[in-house]
Design a protein around this motif. Structure first.
Motif, short mmCIF file in Angstrom:
data_model
loop_
_atom_site.label_atom_id
_atom_site.label_comp_id
_atom_site.label_asym_id
_atom_site.label_seq_id
_atom_site.Cartn_x
_atom_site.Cartn_y
_atom_site.Cartn_z
N GLU A 39 0.85 -1.20 0.00
CA GLU A 39 0.00 0.00 0.00
C GLU A 39 0.88 1.24 0.00
N GLU A 40 0.26 2.37 -0.27
CA GLU A 40 0.93 3.66 -0.15
C GLU A 40 0.28 4.43 0.98
N VAL A 41 1.09 4.90 1.92
CA VAL A 41 0.56 5.72 3.00
C VAL A 41 0.98 7.16 2.77
N THR A 42 0.10 8.07 3.09
CA THR A 42 0.41 9.50 2.99
C THR A 42 0.78 10.01 4.37
N ALA A 43 1.99 10.54 4.49
CA ALA A 43 2.51 10.99 5.78
C ALA A 43 2.86 12.47 5.69
N VAL A 44 2.51 13.20 6.74
CA VAL A 44 2.77 14.64 6.79
C VAL A 44 3.91 14.90 7.78
N THR A 45 4.91 15.65 7.35
CA THR A 45 6.03 16.00 8.22
C THR A 45 6.51 17.39 7.84
N TRP A 46 7.62 17.81 8.44
CA TRP A 46 8.24 19.08 8.10
C TRP A 46 9.33 18.85 7.05
N GLY A 47 9.76 19.92 6.39
CA GLY A 47 10.84 19.81 5.42
C GLY A 47 12.20 19.78 6.10
N GLY A 48 13.24 19.98 5.31
CA GLY A 48 14.60 20.04 5.84
C GLY A 48 15.08 18.72 6.40
N PRO A 49 15.88 18.77 7.47
CA PRO A 49 16.50 17.54 7.99
C PRO A 49 15.49 16.51 8.48
N LEU A 50 14.31 16.95 8.93
CA LEU A 50 13.31 15.98 9.41
C LEU A 50 12.80 15.13 8.26
N LEU A 51 12.50 15.78 7.13
CA LEU A 51 12.04 15.03 5.96
C LEU A 51 13.13 14.07 5.49
N LYS A 52 14.36 14.56 5.41
CA LYS A 52 15.45 13.73 4.88
C LYS A 52 15.69 12.50 5.75
N ALA A 53 15.67 12.69 7.07
CA ALA A 53 15.87 11.54 7.96
C ALA A 53 14.71 10.55 7.83
N ASN A 54 13.49 11.06 7.73
CA ASN A 54 12.33 10.18 7.55
C ASN A 54 12.41 9.42 6.23
N GLU A 55 12.91 10.08 5.19
CA GLU A 55 13.01 9.44 3.88
C GLU A 55 13.97 8.26 3.90
N VAL A 56 15.07 8.40 4.65
CA VAL A 56 16.03 7.30 4.75
C VAL A 56 15.37 6.06 5.34
N ILE A 57 14.61 6.26 6.42
CA ILE A 57 13.94 5.14 7.08
C ILE A 57 12.83 4.58 6.18
N ALA A 58 12.15 5.47 5.46
CA ALA A 58 11.09 5.02 4.56
C ALA A 58 11.64 4.16 3.43
N THR A 59 12.86 4.44 3.00
CA THR A 59 13.49 3.62 1.96
C THR A 59 13.66 2.18 2.44
N ASP A 60 14.11 2.03 3.68
CA ASP A 60 14.23 0.68 4.25
C ASP A 60 12.87 -0.01 4.34
N PHE A 61 11.87 0.76 4.75
CA PHE A 61 10.51 0.24 4.89
C PHE A 61 10.00 -0.29 3.54
N THR A 62 10.20 0.49 2.49
CA THR A 62 9.73 0.11 1.17
C THR A 62 10.48 -1.11 0.64
N GLU A 63 11.79 -1.13 0.84
CA GLU A 63 12.58 -2.27 0.36
C GLU A 63 12.15 -3.57 1.04
N LYS A 64 11.79 -3.50 2.30
CA LYS A 64 11.44 -4.71 3.03
C LYS A 64 9.99 -5.14 2.82
N THR A 65 9.07 -4.18 2.74
CA THR A 65 7.64 -4.51 2.72
C THR A 65 6.97 -4.34 1.36
N GLY A 66 7.55 -3.51 0.50
CA GLY A 66 6.91 -3.20 -0.78
C GLY A 66 5.95 -2.04 -0.70
N SER A 67 5.55 -1.66 0.50
CA SER A 67 4.68 -0.48 0.67
C SER A 67 5.52 0.78 0.60
N SER A 68 4.90 1.88 0.22
CA SER A 68 5.64 3.13 0.03
C SER A 68 5.02 4.27 0.82
#
Length: 372
Positions: A39-68
């Protein structure tokens, strides 16, 4: 956090995932696998370093589960997301999970929008007091903490000639056109609670702050009213202003671009404190709540939480994570510092009154800034 750091983070986390995979199955670690419907989940966060750090973890999540994860950014203060959700609730639930902080969470809980999160894998590894503060009347956990964060005043030492040791120093004529005030939607009015504290008030007695804000606006020292964290970072790093109030993560970024003095350990001041809050995730009661919870389990895992906190200038909440020693100047870690320099606002009270305060700010303060 730049591209290079993001890549390093991916490599480090990728190695951790490989090691974890050698001892546990994906279902055991994360509560799901690629075998489940992606599935695809829509997540709301702030830009800058918070978004970038979240994106790194989301990449792992997608690689393992297939969800984005589809990211959407807060516009201005996080409180602005409340009206967006309310406008279409419950006919259309546009967001699956929202990163925010205490006052926004209390408002969302009061609206009845949030899913119970006691079943999120790994929540038992998060510091218990942080989870318990967001339980509803039935004892159900409603928020997934990821970091403890804070906000406070600070200034550029190359543009401010005298040390700022209390709120009254903001009226000094040498600061003409050098101060950036925040829009009332940002940081839930805590810059102005700080002013009230200095002058004998509190969040429950803001009248001293209102009088001080009027004096400050009329002094000509206020250059602009900042509408977002990006505005604050840009204004301070470019030198458009010299003094403002923002979050710990933003000060970490500004510190790399300009010489600054943080007002988070000021002896003798009642208002120049570090205002502490919980940064976390709320999961809305919508069609993708289960997948959002699965992603949340990634966000709070010990190695992920440690990575996130280090790269957003915050303190991790997983009891197995370690705080980065590089962040000592930005965060209060010792009990002595917390007792002396920290302030824990009554965010539930603030959330009940901030609408009225915002209107008063627009009517009484903003016109004076323009005139000043």
């Amino acid at each position: 956090m730049g591209t290079e750091l993001t890549r390093r983070g991916l490599m480090k986390l990728g190695g951790a995932l490989s090691l974890a995979g050698a001892v546990s199955t994906p279902m055991q670690l994360f509560g799901g696998s690629k075998a489940a419907a992606a599935e695809e989940v829509t997540a709301v966060t702030w830009g800058g370093p918070l978004l970038k750090a979240n994106e790194v973890i989301a990449t792992d999540f997608t690689e393992k589960t297939g969800s984005s994860v589809l990211w959407e950014l807060h516009e201005g203060g996080a409180a602005n997301i409340l009206s967006k959700i309310k406008a279409t609730w419950p006919d259309s639930i546009k967001y699956d999970m929202v990163q925010a902080w205490d006052p926004v969470f209390y408002s969302m809980m009061n609206e009845g929008w949030l899913a119970d999160v006691d079943d999120v894998v790994g929540l038992d590894e998060v510091a218990k007091p942080l989870v318990d503060k967001f339980r509803d009347k039935d004892g159900k956990a409603k928020i997934i903490p990821v970091a403890t964060d804070g906000s406070y005043f600070g200034y550029r030492t190359d543009m401010v000639s005298k040390p700022i040791t209390n709120m009254n120093d903001l009226l000094d004529p040498s600061l003409k056109g050098k101060i950036g005030l925040l829009d009332p939607s940002m940081y839930s009015f805590t810059p102005y609670v700080a002013m009230a504290l200095e002058l004998g008030g509190s969040e429950k007695d803001l009248e001293p702050a209102w009088e001080f804000m009027k004096k400050l606006a009329q002094s000509g020292n206020v250059a602009q009213i900042l509408k977002s964290d990006v505005d604050t970072i840009n204004a301070l790093t470019t030198g458009s202003i010299a003094v403002s109030y923002t979050g710990i993560g933003n000060w970490g970024k500004i510190d790399k671009a300009a010489p600054i003095q943080l007002c988070n350990r000021v002896d003798g001041s009642k208002g120049l404190k570090s205002f502490l809050f919980t940064l976390g995730w709320a999961i809305l009661n919508g069609p993708h709540a289960a997948t959002a919870k699965e992603f949340a389990s990634y966000l709070i895992r010990a190695d992920h939480d440690e990575f996130y906190a280090a790269n957003t200038t915050a303190s991790p909440v997983n009891v197995k994570s370690k705080a980065s020693p590089e962040l000592e100047k930005f965060v209060l870690t010792s009990d002595a510092d917390l007792q002396k320099y920290a302030y824990f606002p009554d965010f539930e009270y603030i959330s009940q009154n901030i609408g009225e305060w915002s209107k008063r700010f627009e009517v009484e303060i903003q016109p004076l800034v323009r005139q000043g």
